[in-house]
Design an enzyme around this catalytic site. Structure first.
Site, PDB file in Angstrom:
ATOM      1  N   HIS A  90       0.781  -1.267   0.356  1.00 34.16           N
ATOM      2  CA  HIS A  90       0.106   0.327  -0.144  1.00 34.16           C
ATOM      3  C   HIS A  90       0.718   1.464  -0.006  1.00 34.16           C
ATOM      4  O   HIS A  90       0.514   2.824  -0.389  1.00 34.16           O
ATOM      5  CB  HIS A  90      -0.994  -0.193   1.237  1.00 34.16           C
ATOM      6  CG  HIS A  90      -2.408  -0.853   0.860  1.00 34.16           C
ATOM      7  ND1 HIS A  90      -2.627  -1.511   0.670  1.00 34.16           N
ATOM      8  CD2 HIS A  90      -2.195  -1.956   2.494  1.00 34.16           C
ATOM      9  CE1 HIS A  90      -3.903  -2.221   0.495  1.00 34.16           C
ATOM     10  NE2 HIS A  90      -3.433  -2.960   1.774  1.00 34.16           N
ATOM     11  N   ALA A  91       1.833   0.560   0.241  1.00 35.06           N
ATOM     12  CA  ALA A  91       2.985   2.730   0.937  1.00 35.06           C
ATOM     13  C   ALA A  91       3.031   2.827  -0.756  1.00 35.06           C
ATOM     14  O   ALA A  91       3.325   2.534  -1.833  1.00 35.06           O
ATOM     15  CB  ALA A  91       4.724   1.901   0.956  1.00 35.06           C
TER      16      ALA A  91
END
Ligand code: V1D
Ligand code: CA
Length: 575
Positions: A141-142
Site C-alpha cells: 500500500h505504501a
C-alpha cells in the site's frame, strides 16, 4: 506460455533477526513478530537445508528514494513518537496516524523490509536462485509520498524497479485480501510491469481495485483487478486464479514474477474475510511455480499470526519442493499453535458470497481486457491455444479432502505476553469494513528466458510522482507532467524505457500449449552439506564457517562480503 513439469528450484531466503522486535503498538493488528515466528518454523522444519539463507542489508536512503520522495523519506527517518507532534506542526504528516502509527524504529523496520526485496531481486538477476523469498516484504500500500495501510516503504515497487534493470516484463501477482494499490499505482502507466490483484472489493480498505481499472496510457490493459466478495473458498479461488493467470501468462509472457502472498486471505484472519485453507492459499504459489520462470515471493498482510507463520512456512516448503509433516515440530513459539499443534489451516463454514454468475462476469471482463492488450515489449505473437477460452467452471475437479486435525497438548515455551495477544489479535471477528468512497484474433507468445544484463537501464528510469487521493498541490513535484484522470482522480506517469533488446525468438523447446501439467521430479542442485550444525553454526556450501548462529538461526555478527559482491557465506551485509 506452457507450464512445464515440476522442476527443483534453487531458493534463496531473506531474513533479518531484528525484524521481529518492532512493534506498531499494543492495539495494532500488524505484528512484525509473525516474521520471526515464520522463520522459527522454517528452521525447525529443517528447510534451511534446502535453500540459501541470507541476512539482507538495510536499504539505503538512496535506494529508498528510487521510488519514494526525498521529503517523505527524510520525514520517516526523523520522526519518533517523541517528536511527532512537534515535527508535524511544521511538516505534513505523510498519512501517519492510526493505520500507520509512528513507532520506535519505524524507518529501520522499513529499510529491512525493502533491503530484503531489493536483495532478492538482485539474487534473481544474478541467477543465483530461481525463487527468492522475503516474508518481511510485501508492503503493497505504501505510496511515493505517503504511508498507507500499515505500509511505510513499498519494498515491492523497489524490488520491481531493480528487476526492471534486467528483465523486460515483470508480472506482479497479489493474493492479499486487500487491493495491491501502491504497486498498481506505481506502474499504472507502463507495459513493463503487469499487475494482477485478487481482493475483497466493496466497503473495504483501500477502496480501489475495480474491475474496470485496467491501466493507463502505455500501461492500458496491463493492470488486472479481480474484485471478490466475502467467503471465497479454495475451489472457487482456484477456479478463478488458474484461468486468469494462465491468460495473463500467455498474453504477457513475463520474464519474472513477483508474488505477494498476503496471508490475510486465509480463513479466520482477524481483518480478512476470505475462506482459504492452507492448501487453497498455497495453490497460488504452486501454480505460479509451474511456469518455471524466476519468482520473488513476498509477505504482506496477515493478522492471525499463528496462521501467517503456518502459511508462509508451508509456502517456503512449496518453494523448495518439500512436503511438510502436518505435525508441527517443536519450536520457540509452540504454544501459539495449540490446541492441535498442526500445520493445517482448515476452511470454516462462512458463506461464499461469490456466485458463479458474478465470477463468470468478472472473468469475461478480464479476458476481454487481455485480448485488447497491445503487444508487450518484445513479445512475439502466435495463435492462442483454444483451451484458454474454456469456461471458468467447466472442469469440476474435486478439492483434496481436508485432513483431520487431532493432536494432544504439549509443553510450552515462555514468550512475551505482548506477542501472545492472539485473543486481542484474533478470532474476535473484527473486520475492516468501513466506509470507502469508490475511486473509484487471440494472441499468445513464446518467451525464451534470455536475460542479458543492461546496467545502464537503471539510470534511464525517471519515476515521477504517483498521485494519491490525499495529495495536495504543494505535495507534488514541480516538474511533473499533467496527470490524466483515473476514475476521476489524477494519476502518475512513469517513463520506464522500452528495452533496446532484440525480441525473444520462438523456442521450440517451449510449448505454446497452456495448461497445468503433471508435476514430475527433476534433480535439484542442492548441496546437502549446507547445514545448520548442532552447535548453531552455519556451514556454507563451500564448507566455510560463518559467525555463530543465534537461536533464531541467524549469525550473531556481521561478515564482510567477498569481492565482486559474492556472498561466500550465504548472507550479506551489503549489496
Ligand atoms: F483494526 C485496526 C486497529 C488499529 C489500527 C488500525 C486498524 C485497522 C483495521 N483495518 N485499519 C484497517 C484498515 N484501515 C481502515 C482505515 C479507515 N480509514 C479510512 C482507513 O480501514 C487498513 C487495513 C490495511 C491492510 C494492510 C494489508 O493487509 O493489505 C497489508 N498488506 O501488506 C502489508 C499490510
Ligand atoms: Ca490482493
Amino acid at each position: 506460455m506452457a507450464t512445464g513439469p515440476a522442476q527443483k528450484h534453487r531458493v534463496s531466503y531473506y531474513y533479518h533477526e531484528d525484524v521481529g522486535n518492532f512493534h506498531y503498538g499494543p492495539q495494532h493488528p500488524m505484528k512484525p513478530h509473525r516474521i520471526r515466528m515464520t522463520h522459527n518454523l522454517v528452521m525447525n522444519y529443517g528447510l534451511y537445508k534446502k535453500m540459501e539463507i541470507y541476512r539482507p542489508s538495510r536499504a539505503t536512503f538512496a535506494e529508498l528514494t528510487k521510488f519514494h520522495s526525498d521529503d517523505y523519506m527524510e520525514f520517516l527517518q526523523r520522526v519518533t513518537p517523541d517528536n511527532f507532534e512537534e515535527l508535524t506542526r511544521s511538516q505534513q504528516k505523510f498519512n501517519v496516524g492510526e493505520d500507520c502509527p509512528v513507532f520506535e524504529g519505524m524507518y529501520d523496520f522499513s529499510t529491512l523490509s525493502a533491503g530484503g526485496s531489493i536483495s532478492a531481486a538482485q539474487n534473481l538477476i544474478n541467477d543465483k536462485s530461481d525463487i527468492a523469498i522475503n516474508w518481511g516484504g510485501g508492503m503493497h500500500h505504501a505510496k511515493k509520498c505517503e504511508a498507507s495501510g500499515f505500509c511505510y516503504v513499498n519494498d515491492i515497487v523497489l524490488g520491481i524497479l531493480e528487476l526492471l534493470k534486467n528483465y523486460q516484463r515483470v508480472l506482479y501477482v497479489d493474493i492479499d485480501v486487500h487491493h495491491g494499490d501502491g504497486v498498481e499505482e506505481a506502474f499504472y502507466s507502463t507495459d513493463r510491469v503487469m499487475t494482477v490483484s485478487f481482493h475483497k472489493y466493496g466497503e473495504y480498505f483501500p477502496g480501489t481495485g475495480d474491475i474496470n481499472d485496467v491501466g493507463h496510457g502505455d500501461g492500458k490493459h496491463y493492470a488486472v483487478n479481480f474484485p471478490l466478495k466475502d467467503g471465497i473458498d479454495d475451489s472457487t479461488y482456484k477456479r478463478i486464479f488458474q484461468p486468469v493467470m494462465r491468460h495473463v501468462m500467455a498474453f504477457y509472457q513475463p520474464e519474472v514474477i513477483v508474488l505477494q502472498c498476503g496471508a490475510d486471505s486465509l480463513a479466520g484472519d482477524r481483518l480478512g474475510c476470505f475462506n482459504l485453507s492452507l492448501q487453497g492459499h498455497g495453490m497460488a504459489v504452486e501454480f505460479m511455480k509451474t511456469f518455471n520462470i524466476p519468482i520473488m515471493m513476498l509477505g504482506g498482510g496477515g493478522y492471525t499470526i499463528r496462521n501467517v507463520s503456518r502459511a508462509w512456512c508451508y509456502e517456503t516448503g512449496l518453494a523448495v519442493g518439500e512436503e511438510l509433516d502436518d505435525e508441527l515440530p517443536y519450536n520457540d513459539y509452540y504454544q501459539y499453535f495449540g490446541p492441535n499443534y498442526r500445520l493445517d489451516i482448515p476452511n470454516n463454514n462462512m458463506d461464499n458470497r461469490n456466485s458463479r454468475e458474478y465470477l463468470e462476469r468478472m472473468h469475461m471482463k478480464i479476458v476481454e481486457n487481455l485480448r485488447n492488450m497491445p503487444a508487450a515489449p518484445s513479445v512475439q505473437m502466435h495463435a492462442i491455444p483454444s483451451d484458454l477460452d474454456r469456461n471458468l467452471f467447466e472442469s469440476d475437479e474435486e478439492e483434496d479432502p481436508e485432513e483431520r486435525i487431532t493432536q494432544s497438548m504439549s509443553d510450552m515455551h515462555r514468550i512475551p505476553s505482548t506477542e501472545l495477544s492472539d485473543s486481542e489479535d484474533e478470532g474476535d471477528n473484527r473486520r475492516n469494513h468501513r466506509d470507502y468512497g469508490r475511486r473509484s484474433s487471440h494472441l499468445v507468445s513464446i518467451n525464451p528466458r534470455a536475460r542479458p544484463v543492461n546496467p545502464t537501464v537503471a539510470r534511464l528510469f525517471t519515476i515521477d510522482s504517483p498521485a494519491t487521493s490525499s495529495f495536495t498541490d504543494e505535495d507534488r513535484d514541480t516538474d511533473e507532467q499533467p496527470r490524466p484522470p483515473r476514475n476521476g482522480l489524477a494519476t502518475h506517469h512513469h517513463q520506464l524505457p522500452r528495452f533496446a533488446r532484440p525480441p525473444p525468438q520462438p523456442d521450440s523447446s517451449v510449448s505454446s500449449t497452456v495448461g497445468l501439467e503433471d508435476e514430475a521430479e527433476n534433480g535439484m542442485d542442492v548441496d546437502e552439506s549446507d547445514t545448520l550444525s548442532q552447535n548453531g553454526a552455519w556451514i556454507s556450501n563451500g564448507g566455510q564457517r560463518a559467525p555463530p548462529m543465534m537461536a533464531n538461526g541467524i549469525a550473531a555478527g556481521e561478515t564482510t562480503r567477498g569481492d565482486a559482491g559474492e556472498d561466500a557465506l550465504h548472507y550479506e551485509t551489503g549489496r
